[in-house]
Design a protein around this motif. Structure first.
Motif, PDB file in Angstrom:
ATOM      1  N   ARG A  72       0.813  -1.217   0.000  1.00  0.00           N
ATOM      2  CA  ARG A  72       0.000   0.000   0.000  1.00  0.00           C
ATOM      3  C   ARG A  72       0.846   1.267   0.000  1.00  0.00           C
ATOM      4  NH1 ARG A  72      -4.987  -1.626  -1.554  1.00  0.00           N
ATOM      5  NH2 ARG A  72      -5.503  -3.505  -0.423  1.00  0.00           N
ATOM      6  N   LEU A  73       2.137   1.161   0.349  1.00  0.00           N
ATOM      7  CA  LEU A  73       3.018   2.329   0.414  1.00  0.00           C
ATOM      8  C   LEU A  73       3.747   2.595  -0.898  1.00  0.00           C
ATOM      9  CD1 LEU A  73       4.618   1.839   3.959  1.00  0.00           C
ATOM     10  CD2 LEU A  73       2.357   2.701   3.351  1.00  0.00           C
ATOM     11  N   ILE A  74       3.625   1.674  -1.858  1.00  0.00           N
ATOM     12  CA  ILE A  74       4.314   1.826  -3.144  1.00  0.00           C
ATOM     13  C   ILE A  74       3.813   3.093  -3.841  1.00  0.00           C
ATOM     14  CG2 ILE A  74       4.595   0.827  -5.463  1.00  0.00           C
ATOM     15  CD1 ILE A  74       4.483  -1.945  -4.134  1.00  0.00           C
ATOM     16  N   GLY A  75       4.780   3.873  -4.307  1.00  0.00           N
ATOM     17  CA  GLY A  75       4.465   5.077  -5.073  1.00  0.00           C
ATOM     18  C   GLY A  75       4.358   6.338  -4.236  1.00  0.00           C
ATOM     19  N   TYR A  76       4.435   6.215  -2.921  1.00  0.00           N
ATOM     20  CA  TYR A  76       4.377   7.411  -2.060  1.00  0.00           C
ATOM     21  C   TYR A  76       5.785   7.823  -1.663  1.00  0.00           C
ATOM     22  CZ  TYR A  76      -0.639   6.878  -1.786  1.00  0.00           C
ATOM     23  OH  TYR A  76      -1.956   6.798  -2.111  1.00  0.00           O
ATOM     24  N   ASP A  77       6.003   9.136  -1.578  1.00  0.00           N
ATOM     25  CA  ASP A  77       7.299   9.678  -1.177  1.00  0.00           C
ATOM     26  C   ASP A  77       7.455   9.700   0.336  1.00  0.00           C
ATOM     27  OD1 ASP A  77       7.992  10.471  -3.884  1.00  0.00           O
ATOM     28  OD2 ASP A  77       6.490  12.046  -3.633  1.00  0.00           O
ATOM     29  N   ARG A  78       6.321   9.875   1.008  1.00  0.00           N
ATOM     30  CA  ARG A  78       6.333  10.037   2.455  1.00  0.00           C
ATOM     31  C   ARG A  78       5.079   9.399   3.030  1.00  0.00           C
ATOM     32  NH1 ARG A  78       5.742  15.382   5.922  1.00  0.00           N
ATOM     33  NH2 ARG A  78       4.147  15.715   4.374  1.00  0.00           N
ATOM     34  N   VAL A  79       5.209   8.815   4.226  1.00  0.00           N
ATOM     35  CA  VAL A  79       4.095   8.138   4.872  1.00  0.00           C
ATOM     36  C   VAL A  79       4.040   8.581   6.330  1.00  0.00           C
ATOM     37  CG1 VAL A  79       3.152   5.900   5.557  1.00  0.00           C
ATOM     38  CG2 VAL A  79       4.281   6.142   3.339  1.00  0.00           C
ATOM     39  N   ILE A  80       2.822   8.788   6.815  1.00  0.00           N
ATOM     40  CA  ILE A  80       2.587   9.042   8.230  1.00  0.00           C
ATOM     41  C   ILE A  80       1.699   7.918   8.730  1.00  0.00           C
ATOM     42  CG2 ILE A  80       1.628  10.624   9.956  1.00  0.00           C
ATOM     43  CD1 ILE A  80       2.139  12.910   7.877  1.00  0.00           C
ATOM     44  N   LEU A  81       2.269   7.033   9.550  1.00  0.00           N
ATOM     45  CA  LEU A  81       1.534   5.916  10.119  1.00  0.00           C
ATOM     46  C   LEU A  81       1.032   6.314  11.507  1.00  0.00           C
ATOM     47  CD1 LEU A  81       4.009   2.983   9.325  1.00  0.00           C
ATOM     48  CD2 LEU A  81       1.940   3.616   8.056  1.00  0.00           C
ATOM     49  N   ILE A  82      -0.211   6.014  11.784  1.00  0.00           N
ATOM     50  CA  ILE A  82      -0.800   6.318  13.088  1.00  0.00           C
ATOM     51  C   ILE A  82      -1.283   4.998  13.676  1.00  0.00           C
ATOM     52  CG2 ILE A  82      -2.502   7.701  14.317  1.00  0.00           C
ATOM     53  CD1 ILE A  82      -2.713   9.337  11.588  1.00  0.00           C
ATOM     54  N   ASP A  83      -0.835   4.700  14.905  1.00  0.00           N
ATOM     55  CA  ASP A  83      -1.124   3.377  15.456  1.00  0.00           C
ATOM     56  C   ASP A  83      -1.077   3.423  16.977  1.00  0.00           C
ATOM     57  OD1 ASP A  83      -1.679   0.657  15.464  1.00  0.00           O
ATOM     58  OD2 ASP A  83       0.239   0.062  14.582  1.00  0.00           O
ATOM     59  N   ALA A  84      -1.563   2.354  17.578  1.00  0.00           N
ATOM     60  CA  ALA A  84      -1.410   2.145  19.016  1.00  0.00           C
ATOM     61  C   ALA A  84      -0.017   1.586  19.263  1.00  0.00           C
ATOM     62  CB  ALA A  84      -2.467   1.169  19.518  1.00  0.00           C
ATOM     63  N   LEU A  85       0.523   1.909  20.416  1.00  0.00           N
ATOM     64  CA  LEU A  85       1.839   1.435  20.826  1.00  0.00           C
ATOM     65  C   LEU A  85       1.669   0.867  22.226  1.00  0.00           C
ATOM     66  CD1 LEU A  85       4.963   1.573  20.164  1.00  0.00           C
ATOM     67  CD2 LEU A  85       4.954   3.732  21.403  1.00  0.00           C
ATOM     68  N   ASN A  86       2.197  -0.316  22.467  1.00  0.00           N
ATOM     69  CA  ASN A  86       2.039  -0.939  23.774  1.00  0.00           C
ATOM     70  C   ASN A  86       3.413  -1.337  24.296  1.00  0.00           C
ATOM     71  OD1 ASN A  86       1.298  -2.347  26.039  1.00  0.00           O
ATOM     72  ND2 ASN A  86      -0.137  -3.698  25.009  1.00  0.00           N
ATOM     73  N   ALA A 167      -2.891  13.551  18.889  1.00  0.00           N
ATOM     74  CA  ALA A 167      -2.241  12.747  17.849  1.00  0.00           C
ATOM     75  C   ALA A 167      -2.602  13.267  16.452  1.00  0.00           C
ATOM     76  CB  ALA A 167      -2.631  11.280  17.994  1.00  0.00           C
ATOM     77  N   ALA A 168      -3.840  13.687  16.268  1.00  0.00           N
ATOM     78  CA  ALA A 168      -4.257  14.254  14.975  1.00  0.00           C
ATOM     79  C   ALA A 168      -3.457  15.516  14.681  1.00  0.00           C
ATOM     80  CB  ALA A 168      -5.746  14.542  14.971  1.00  0.00           C
ATOM     81  N   GLN A 169      -3.256  16.352  15.692  1.00  0.00           N
ATOM     82  CA  GLN A 169      -2.479  17.581  15.487  1.00  0.00           C
ATOM     83  C   GLN A 169      -1.036  17.251  15.142  1.00  0.00           C
ATOM     84  OE1 GLN A 169      -3.795  20.768  15.290  1.00  0.00           O
ATOM     85  NE2 GLN A 169      -1.792  21.006  14.344  1.00  0.00           N
ATOM     86  N   LYS A 170      -0.452  16.249  15.791  1.00  0.00           N
ATOM     87  CA  LYS A 170       0.919  15.829  15.468  1.00  0.00           C
ATOM     88  C   LYS A 170       1.005  15.384  14.002  1.00  0.00           C
ATOM     89  CE  LYS A 170       2.952  15.891  19.613  1.00  0.00           C
ATOM     90  NZ  LYS A 170       4.151  16.620  19.961  1.00  0.00           N
ATOM     91  N   ALA A 171       0.018  14.615  13.546  1.00  0.00           N
ATOM     92  CA  ALA A 171       0.007  14.165  12.156  1.00  0.00           C
ATOM     93  C   ALA A 171      -0.120  15.345  11.205  1.00  0.00           C
ATOM     94  CB  ALA A 171      -1.109  13.162  11.929  1.00  0.00           C
ATOM     95  N   LEU A 172      -0.989  16.304  11.536  1.00  0.00           N
ATOM     96  CA  LEU A 172      -1.151  17.494  10.700  1.00  0.00           C
ATOM     97  C   LEU A 172       0.119  18.331  10.689  1.00  0.00           C
ATOM     98  CD1 LEU A 172      -4.801  18.378  11.690  1.00  0.00           C
ATOM     99  CD2 LEU A 172      -4.007  17.752   9.389  1.00  0.00           C
ATOM    100  N   ASP A 173       0.809  18.429  11.826  1.00  0.00           N
ATOM    101  CA  ASP A 173       2.083  19.151  11.878  1.00  0.00           C
ATOM    102  C   ASP A 173       3.114  18.489  10.972  1.00  0.00           C
ATOM    103  OD1 ASP A 173       0.919  20.893  13.727  1.00  0.00           O
ATOM    104  OD2 ASP A 173       1.951  20.000  15.465  1.00  0.00           O
ATOM    105  N   LEU A 174       3.174  17.163  11.005  1.00  0.00           N
ATOM    106  CA  LEU A 174       4.093  16.438  10.117  1.00  0.00           C
ATOM    107  C   LEU A 174       3.742  16.680   8.653  1.00  0.00           C
ATOM    108  CD1 LEU A 174       4.443  13.035  11.991  1.00  0.00           C
ATOM    109  CD2 LEU A 174       6.307  14.640  11.471  1.00  0.00           C
ATOM    110  N   LEU A 175       2.461  16.697   8.358  1.00  0.00           N
ATOM    111  CA  LEU A 175       2.004  16.935   6.996  1.00  0.00           C
ATOM    112  C   LEU A 175       2.453  18.316   6.503  1.00  0.00           C
ATOM    113  CD1 LEU A 175       0.368  15.920   4.588  1.00  0.00           C
ATOM    114  CD2 LEU A 175      -1.664  16.900   5.678  1.00  0.00           C
ATOM    115  N   GLN A 176       2.385  19.306   7.373  1.00  0.00           N
ATOM    116  CA  GLN A 176       2.756  20.665   7.004  1.00  0.00           C
ATOM    117  C   GLN A 176       4.274  20.868   6.914  1.00  0.00           C
ATOM    118  OE1 GLN A 176       0.577  22.945   5.918  1.00  0.00           O
ATOM    119  NE2 GLN A 176      -0.877  21.287   6.177  1.00  0.00           N
ATOM    120  N   SER A 177       5.040  19.957   7.530  1.00  0.00           N
ATOM    121  CA  SER A 177       6.496  20.138   7.566  1.00  0.00           C
ATOM    122  C   SER A 177       7.208  19.627   6.310  1.00  0.00           C
ATOM    123  CB  SER A 177       7.072  19.448   8.801  1.00  0.00           C
ATOM    124  OG  SER A 177       6.964  18.044   8.690  1.00  0.00           O
ATOM    125  N   ALA A 178       6.448  19.229   5.322  1.00  0.00           N
ATOM    126  CA  ALA A 178       7.054  18.695   4.098  1.00  0.00           C
ATOM    127  C   ALA A 178       7.891  19.713   3.382  1.00  0.00           C
ATOM    128  CB  ALA A 178       5.968  18.185   3.156  1.00  0.00           C
TER     129      ALA A 178
END
Length: 178
Positions: A72-86, A167-178
């Protein structure tokens, strides 16, 4: 560097299982990112040379790992994965950010099955086969420390639900930092 004629293609992925309690936090955060950004959660086609035109940002929710996620990541330059961590190293609901390059490959050398291939190993394999995949430093992880990832329920625990906006804000911040 990105230009208007050649934008970087970013995939935001909410990972987990939405019917296993706090394991569904990745989906909830991705849906919040979608709501805030106006980018719909969609069903992006698998990459092929004939369909290589993509929107600059795609948001998806998957219950995948390893080789299936790599596809699913083929063809993308950058990926932001959001997940649970235990890990037990953070308070419940703590939001932790890192890149795949900063993460140890804990399954490397210990896998007895293709089903156990880590994302790091899957990306390495895909790149060795010539697939256009992001480098590990371009795979960002936004993780929420969660303990109840095997509870059969659709709701999040209070601490994890409270972490969704952060977490949504962190993802949006990463998106804007491109």
């Amino acid at each position: 560097m990105s230009t208007a004629s050649n934008p970087r293609h970013t995939l935001i992925v909410g990972l987990g299982n939405p019917i296993l309690g706090d394991d569904g936090v990745g989906w909830r955060v991705a849906e919040e990112v979608s709501r805030r950004s106006g980018i719909p959660v969609g069903d992006a086609p698998l990459h092929s040379p004939q369909t290589s035109r993509r929107e600059p940002v795609t948001i998806e929710c998957y219950s995948l790992a390893g080789l299936s996620l790599m596809e699913r990541l083929i063809g993308y330059d950058r990926v932001i994965l959001i997940d649970a961590l235990n890990t037990g190293q953070h308070e419940q609901g703590a939001v932790v950010c890192f890149t795949l390059a900063e993460m140890d490959d804990l399954t490397c050398g210990h896998s007895a099955s293709a089903h156990d291939v880590s994302l790091k190993q899957a990306l390495k394999l895909g790149r060795s086969m010539g697939e256009p995949l992001p480098e590990d430093a371009q795979v960002h992880v936004v993780a929420v420390e969660a303990q109840h990832v095997y509870d059969f329920q659709e709701s999040l625990s209070p601490a994890i639900a409270a972490a969704v906006p952060l977490a949504a804000q962190k993802a949006l911040d990463l998106l804007q930092s491109a």
